[in-house]
Design a protein around this motif. Structure first.
Motif, PDB file in Angstrom:
ATOM      1  N   GLY A 100       0.806  -1.213   0.000  1.00  0.00           N
ATOM      2  CA  GLY A 100       0.000   0.000   0.000  1.00  0.00           C
ATOM      3  C   GLY A 100       0.836   1.258   0.000  1.00  0.00           C
ATOM      4  O   GLY A 100       0.599   2.180  -0.794  1.00  0.00           O
TER       5      GLY A 100
ATOM      6  N   THR B  42     -15.581  -5.095  -4.231  1.00  0.00           N
ATOM      7  CA  THR B  42     -14.392  -5.911  -3.986  1.00  0.00           C
ATOM      8  C   THR B  42     -14.614  -7.356  -4.403  1.00  0.00           C
ATOM      9  O   THR B  42     -13.694  -8.022  -4.897  1.00  0.00           O
ATOM     10  CB  THR B  42     -14.006  -5.855  -2.498  1.00  0.00           C
TER      11      THR B  42
ATOM     12  N   TYR C  93      -4.629  -5.672  -5.144  1.00  0.00           N
ATOM     13  CA  TYR C  93      -4.856  -4.667  -4.097  1.00  0.00           C
ATOM     14  C   TYR C  93      -4.415  -3.279  -4.556  1.00  0.00           C
ATOM     15  O   TYR C  93      -5.108  -2.283  -4.324  1.00  0.00           O
ATOM     16  CB  TYR C  93      -4.088  -5.106  -2.852  1.00  0.00           C
TER      17      TYR C  93
ATOM     18  N   ASN D 190      -7.070   0.133  -5.384  1.00  0.00           N
ATOM     19  CA  ASN D 190      -7.086   1.263  -4.456  1.00  0.00           C
ATOM     20  C   ASN D 190      -6.239   2.471  -4.851  1.00  0.00           C
ATOM     21  O   ASN D 190      -6.322   3.503  -4.179  1.00  0.00           O
ATOM     22  CB  ASN D 190      -6.637   0.792  -3.062  1.00  0.00           C
TER      23      ASN D 190
ATOM     24  N   PHE E 196      -3.885   6.249   5.981  1.00  0.00           N
ATOM     25  CA  PHE E 196      -4.944   5.499   5.301  1.00  0.00           C
ATOM     26  C   PHE E 196      -4.415   4.154   4.811  1.00  0.00           C
ATOM     27  O   PHE E 196      -5.077   3.118   4.960  1.00  0.00           O
ATOM     28  CB  PHE E 196      -5.490   6.291   4.114  1.00  0.00           C
TER      29      PHE E 196
ATOM     30  N   SER F 103      -3.876   1.762   7.760  1.00  0.00           N
ATOM     31  CA  SER F 103      -5.166   1.312   8.288  1.00  0.00           C
ATOM     32  C   SER F 103      -5.826   0.306   7.351  1.00  0.00           C
ATOM     33  O   SER F 103      -6.319  -0.739   7.793  1.00  0.00           O
ATOM     34  CB  SER F 103      -6.078   2.524   8.500  1.00  0.00           C
ATOM     35  N   ASN F 104      -5.829   0.606   6.060  1.00  0.00           N
ATOM     36  CA  ASN F 104      -6.479  -0.288   5.089  1.00  0.00           C
ATOM     37  C   ASN F 104      -5.765  -1.630   4.985  1.00  0.00           C
ATOM     38  O   ASN F 104      -6.409  -2.671   4.779  1.00  0.00           O
ATOM     39  CB  ASN F 104      -6.532   0.382   3.717  1.00  0.00           C
ATOM     40  N   SER F 105      -4.442  -1.619   5.128  1.00  0.00           N
ATOM     41  CA  SER F 105      -3.696  -2.873   4.994  1.00  0.00           C
ATOM     42  C   SER F 105      -4.009  -3.842   6.129  1.00  0.00           C
ATOM     43  O   SER F 105      -3.981  -5.058   5.935  1.00  0.00           O
ATOM     44  CB  SER F 105      -2.190  -2.593   4.965  1.00  0.00           C
TER      45      SER F 105
ATOM     46  N   ARG G  74      -6.945  -3.878   7.622  1.00  0.00           N
ATOM     47  CA  ARG G  74      -8.364  -4.201   7.554  1.00  0.00           C
ATOM     48  C   ARG G  74      -8.724  -5.068   6.343  1.00  0.00           C
ATOM     49  O   ARG G  74      -9.873  -5.467   6.193  1.00  0.00           O
ATOM     50  CB  ARG G  74      -9.190  -2.912   7.500  1.00  0.00           C
ATOM     51  N   VAL G  75      -7.762  -5.339   5.475  1.00  0.00           N
ATOM     52  CA  VAL G  75      -8.072  -6.082   4.259  1.00  0.00           C
ATOM     53  C   VAL G  75      -8.593  -7.475   4.625  1.00  0.00           C
ATOM     54  O   VAL G  75      -8.004  -8.188   5.439  1.00  0.00           O
ATOM     55  CB  VAL G  75      -6.831  -6.171   3.347  1.00  0.00           C
TER      56      VAL G  75
ATOM     57  N   SER H  47      -1.934  -2.053  14.469  1.00  0.00           N
ATOM     58  CA  SER H  47      -2.205  -0.862  13.651  1.00  0.00           C
ATOM     59  C   SER H  47      -1.735   0.396  14.363  1.00  0.00           C
ATOM     60  O   SER H  47      -1.075   1.258  13.756  1.00  0.00           O
ATOM     61  CB  SER H  47      -3.702  -0.765  13.344  1.00  0.00           C
TER      62      SER H  47
END
Length: 244
Positions: free
Chosen positions: A32, A69, A118, A122, A174, A177-179, A181-182, A229
């Motif tokens: 990411g 997704t 991924y 994104n 971001f 956080s997204n990594s 939550r994947v 995180s």
């Protein structure tokens, strides 16, 4: 039900499958930060100019973000499919038979294949953020830089990048956080397999809580995901402040 204290956390931290998930999450994090963000910035720079059909290009580049997704996962799953997959078919077309493989089933190429998907899904999100930041840079500042001899790469390195510092920090948060939550992307493409090679922490939590019906154990995993995180974001914040 009975109170087990810290037994769940001890069991999690001594489980090699959990650490496989941590390793894969770190891989997604690096994907990411060093994949999506540079690509988003690159496209933002290209779109931050007067081009014919600019709105069409913006829409086309942003499309992956708004696609479900599940659809993205199924589509790319067909691309990576071992038999009759698009990628293997193209390789066969060019006579690269030795390069064909079961991309998602390979311990070596499973996570990189998912990470490529991924990135594609994104990068457009960060592109929009960077584009908005670039358009907020005053033209007078750019003109002054040109008069001082800063053009091309020099203007980007000494003017644009420093003025995007705060935006870059926001996008890094971001991305981190997204990594962590994947979930749905990995779940649809591989469900963590084969043999947990593509497990991430959210998949591990899901299997613990809903497959094994161990909700206390799954809750403990979710707490560890939150802690990981926060630690990574706090570390990135310290590095950013030190550089500032």
């Amino acid at each position: 039900m009975r109170f087990v204290g810290l037994d769940n956390f001890i069991s999690i931290l001594t489980d090699p499958v959990f650490w496989t998930g941590v390793k894969n999450n770190i891989f997604m994090l690096l994907t990411g930060v060093f994949g999506q963000l540079p690509l988003g910035l690159l496209f933002a720079m290209l779109l931050n100019r007067s081009l014919r059909g600019l709105k069409i290009y913006r829409s086309m580049l942003f499309v992956p973000v708004v696609i479900s997704t599940a659809i993205v996962s199924l589509t790319w799953g067909m691309v990576y499919r071992n038999e009759a997959g698009l990628l293997n078919s193209v390789l066969l077309m060019f006579g690269l038979d030795s390069w064909t493989r079961d991309w998602l089933g390979s311990p070596l190429f499973g996570m990189p294949s998912i990470s490529l998907t991924y990135i594609w899904q994104n990068y457009g999100f960060y592109m929009v953020i960077f584009l908005a930041a670039l358009q907020n840079i005053a033209e007078e500042v750019k003109e002054a830089a040109v008069m001082d001899g800063a053009t091309g790469w020099k203007q980007f390195w000494y003017l644009t990048l420093p003025m995007l510092k705060e935006t870059i920090w926001v996008t890094v948060v971001f991305a981190i956080s997204n990594s962590f939550r994947v979930f749905d992307l990995v779940f649809v493409m591989t469900a963590g397999g084969p043999a947990h090679n593509t497990d991430v922490m959210t998949i591990y939590m899901y299997n613990s809580a809903f497959q094994n019906m161990s909700f206390g154990y799954g809750s403990a995993v979710s707490i560890l995901i939150l802690l990981f995180s926060l630690i990574v974001i706090y570390s990135a914040n310290l590095i950013t402040r030190r550089n500032s």
